[in-house]
Design a protein around this motif. Sequence first.
Motif, PDB file in Angstrom:
ATOM      1  N   LEU A 187     -59.294 -42.195  -2.595  1.00 35.69           N
ATOM      2  CA  LEU A 187     -58.371 -41.241  -3.200  1.00 35.69           C
ATOM      3  C   LEU A 187     -58.860 -39.806  -3.027  1.00 35.69           C
ATOM      4  O   LEU A 187     -60.045 -39.550  -2.840  1.00 35.69           O
ATOM      5  N   ASP A 188     -57.923 -38.898  -3.108  1.00 35.03           N
ATOM      6  CA  ASP A 188     -58.242 -37.468  -3.121  1.00 35.03           C
ATOM      7  C   ASP A 188     -59.079 -37.167  -4.366  1.00 35.03           C
ATOM      8  O   ASP A 188     -58.678 -37.496  -5.485  1.00 35.03           O
ATOM      9  N   GLN A 189     -60.238 -36.559  -4.189  1.00 37.25           N
ATOM     10  CA  GLN A 189     -61.122 -36.304  -5.328  1.00 37.25           C
ATOM     11  C   GLN A 189     -60.547 -35.296  -6.314  1.00 37.25           C
ATOM     12  O   GLN A 189     -61.041 -35.168  -7.437  1.00 37.25           O
ATOM     13  N   ASP A 190     -59.496 -34.586  -5.907  1.00 42.13           N
ATOM     14  CA  ASP A 190     -58.804 -33.702  -6.840  1.00 42.13           C
ATOM     15  C   ASP A 190     -57.767 -34.444  -7.683  1.00 42.13           C
ATOM     16  O   ASP A 190     -57.193 -33.881  -8.616  1.00 42.13           O
ATOM     17  N   ASP A 191     -57.526 -35.700  -7.325  1.00 40.75           N
ATOM     18  CA  ASP A 191     -56.601 -36.541  -8.086  1.00 40.75           C
ATOM     19  C   ASP A 191     -57.346 -37.088  -9.302  1.00 40.75           C
ATOM     20  O   ASP A 191     -58.372 -37.758  -9.165  1.00 40.75           O
ATOM     21  N   PRO A 192     -56.881 -36.820 -10.530  1.00 41.43           N
ATOM     22  CA  PRO A 192     -57.576 -37.331 -11.722  1.00 41.43           C
ATOM     23  C   PRO A 192     -57.793 -38.839 -11.710  1.00 41.43           C
ATOM     24  O   PRO A 192     -58.755 -39.340 -12.288  1.00 41.43           O
ATOM     25  N   ASN A 193     -56.912 -39.571 -11.027  1.00 38.77           N
ATOM     26  CA  ASN A 193     -57.050 -41.027 -10.991  1.00 38.77           C
ATOM     27  C   ASN A 193     -58.279 -41.492 -10.205  1.00 38.77           C
ATOM     28  O   ASN A 193     -58.691 -42.646 -10.326  1.00 38.77           O
ATOM     29  N   SER A 194     -58.864 -40.590  -9.421  1.00 42.94           N
ATOM     30  CA  SER A 194     -60.037 -40.965  -8.634  1.00 42.94           C
ATOM     31  C   SER A 194     -61.281 -41.121  -9.493  1.00 42.94           C
ATOM     32  O   SER A 194     -62.295 -41.668  -9.043  1.00 42.94           O
ATOM     33  N   PRO A 482     -57.979 -35.826   2.080  1.00 47.80           N
ATOM     34  CA  PRO A 482     -58.374 -35.124   3.307  1.00 47.80           C
ATOM     35  C   PRO A 482     -59.332 -35.956   4.160  1.00 47.80           C
ATOM     36  O   PRO A 482     -59.936 -36.916   3.671  1.00 47.80           O
ATOM     37  N   PRO A 483     -59.473 -35.601   5.457  1.00 50.64           N
ATOM     38  CA  PRO A 483     -60.435 -36.308   6.309  1.00 50.64           C
ATOM     39  C   PRO A 483     -61.840 -36.269   5.703  1.00 50.64           C
ATOM     40  O   PRO A 483     -62.219 -35.304   5.033  1.00 50.64           O
ATOM     41  N   LYS A 484     -62.599 -37.347   5.961  1.00 56.11           N
ATOM     42  CA  LYS A 484     -63.926 -37.448   5.364  1.00 56.11           C
ATOM     43  C   LYS A 484     -64.852 -38.193   6.319  1.00 56.11           C
ATOM     44  O   LYS A 484     -64.496 -39.259   6.824  1.00 56.11           O
ATOM     45  N   ASP A 485     -66.049 -37.602   6.580  1.00 54.81           N
ATOM     46  CA  ASP A 485     -67.065 -38.231   7.428  1.00 54.81           C
ATOM     47  C   ASP A 485     -66.510 -38.633   8.788  1.00 54.81           C
ATOM     48  O   ASP A 485     -66.816 -39.701   9.328  1.00 54.81           O
ATOM     49  N   GLY A 489     -57.565 -38.527   7.309  1.00 51.31           N
ATOM     50  CA  GLY A 489     -57.109 -38.543   5.929  1.00 51.31           C
ATOM     51  C   GLY A 489     -56.310 -39.805   5.627  1.00 51.31           C
ATOM     52  O   GLY A 489     -55.750 -40.440   6.529  1.00 51.31           O
ATOM     53  N   ILE A 490     -56.278 -40.179   4.370  1.00 52.66           N
ATOM     54  CA  ILE A 490     -55.579 -41.388   3.939  1.00 52.66           C
ATOM     55  C   ILE A 490     -54.421 -41.005   3.041  1.00 52.66           C
ATOM     56  O   ILE A 490     -54.576 -40.245   2.088  1.00 52.66           O
ATOM     57  N   ARG A 491     -53.248 -41.560   3.360  1.00 52.84           N
ATOM     58  CA  ARG A 491     -52.081 -41.327   2.525  1.00 52.84           C
ATOM     59  C   ARG A 491     -51.967 -42.449   1.501  1.00 52.84           C
ATOM     60  O   ARG A 491     -52.253 -43.609   1.792  1.00 52.84           O
TER      61      ARG A 491
END
Length: 612
Positions: A187-194, A482-485, A489-491
């Motif tokens: 998940l996007d780390q800015d998403d509270p659910n993460s 967003p893209p990582k390592d 990116g994952i939708r």
Amino acid sequence: MKTNNRLYELVSQILMLALCLGGSAITAAHAASPDATTKNITSPSSAEWPSFGRDYNNQRFAPSTQISTGNVKDLTKAWTFKSGVNASFQATPIVVDGVMYLSLPYDHVVALDAKTGAQLWRYEHDRRKDWQMCCGPANRGVAVGNGKVFIGTVDSRLIALDAKTGKVVWDINAVDAAVLTEGQESLDQDDPNSHKKTSGGTGIGISMAPVVYKGKVIVGITGVGYGLHIDNPRADAPLGAVIGVTGRYGRPGFLAAFDVNTGKRVWQFDTIPAKGWEGTFTPTTSDGVNLNRDLDNEKATFAQYQDAWRFGGGSAWTTPAIDTQRGLLFFGIGNPSPQMNDISRPGDNLYTVSLVALDVETGKLRWHYQQVPHDVWGYDLASPPVLFDWVHDGKHIPAVGQAGKTGWYYVNDRLTGKLLMKSEAFVPQHNLFAKATTEGVTLYPGILGGSNWSPSAIDQTKQRAYVAGIHAPIKYTLHEAPPKDGNPGIRYASSEPADEPRWGVLSSIDLSNGKIAWQQKIEQPMVGGVLITAGGLLFTGEGNGNFDAFDAANGDLLWQSKNDAGVNAPPISYEIDGVQYIAVAAGGNSIFGYKAGDSLVVYALPETTVAK
């Protein structure tokens, strides 16, 4: 109920001896002849509730008339059983030969004297240590037949217990290997659910009550398209979110039949076919409702995702109905995987979100009716199908009904699958098939329904269906991590409770024309199911602990009993020694934030009322 009390043990042993002596001939007959069990469930007496839906039709109609609209006001608690397991309690009790067989959360099983509530035996389930629960601890019931009690478990086992003693007769793994589960790291780390606590994810378990038919016990697996479930930090609050993450999670679901004596697999129907799962790329439902699909993109990417069926989902949540005359079995199939996220699964995603008819002897497909092709909303078929004769223009047509998460009650031809009738919406509908947006779009019914797993009931004579419904607006949001390592990116998409009022809707639907005959607005979303009786009553429970009796003719509330936990399980009716009993589990539901408990509560009329 404690079993270490010496006096209690002595009483239980005496009751057990009486049961063995008095019921041995009947039990032996069931064990010797598979057809004895089938006959008992096909035409049950008013004294028993021998299968999940009472009979193979799943109508949940009790023929008893002792408790009626005229005297239900006198109904009182006859006895209460405390299991000691406080968790979501969804089980339908089974009553055979004066014994009640009850599954508890985490798949423990008890046998009780159905007249007094005294415990006769208890089976404690030892879960596989390496098996992660996908979908919570709830179990929806056992099946009883051929001298055995059958239970499907959260760790994907099917177990046969001796009906007299509770000892294990056989224990098999319905599935040998676990599956890959999505995690919050996607998940996007800015998403509270993460960063919040999770309560479940894609996996494999069994929650449905099995059904026994002609020497076979039939059950299906769940959780294969479950999605990531995020807890709400408050115990009394509903589920925080359901998230569908792009990826290769899960596997196809299945429904399978096993030999009642050995546990050997007789047949298996996979809910996602290896070939043809893409269907015809239909732009609408079968009755013409636009699904807002990007068919050009789906067809362009199909070659890239031809193995999507291997991770296709399609849980089997519902206990099947069986047409014994025609040898047909009917069950509903869950949502595709990934949940709510369709990048990697173009096409119609057969046979997800479909009502399916199988040959009950072989498991071969007869027909399917897909309510929502290419589902991205979680509109899986959760409520069990019901068989009845549909009266239309003076003709009696064999039909199968199903209360949809979409908010419509569907009636299909039992022989062909043709849609015969779709009712008026029994819950509010808004943006029903809207796509997720980055800003979030509010829609309903949404992932909770409509009608969720709650069994509906039918009075075939009056041509009425009764449905426990949910109004729970959902905020449907599209996210992009967003893209990582060096990875792209994952939708993903999420369904979360919208900041709008929620409530329940109890409905009576006129099957002759699909019109709503009456409705009652209930304080909280309804989950648990309904019971109809020949005494003119509808019984159902509420999340606040109320257990209610309504006049089935007009919806008037006639009686109410308060319990200390949510009443979120289906009620049943049975008779012993001329007394009619109503039984229901009061154990709450964690997904809806309803208070947990451990009670099985049984009601009856006072002796003075019965004597009148």
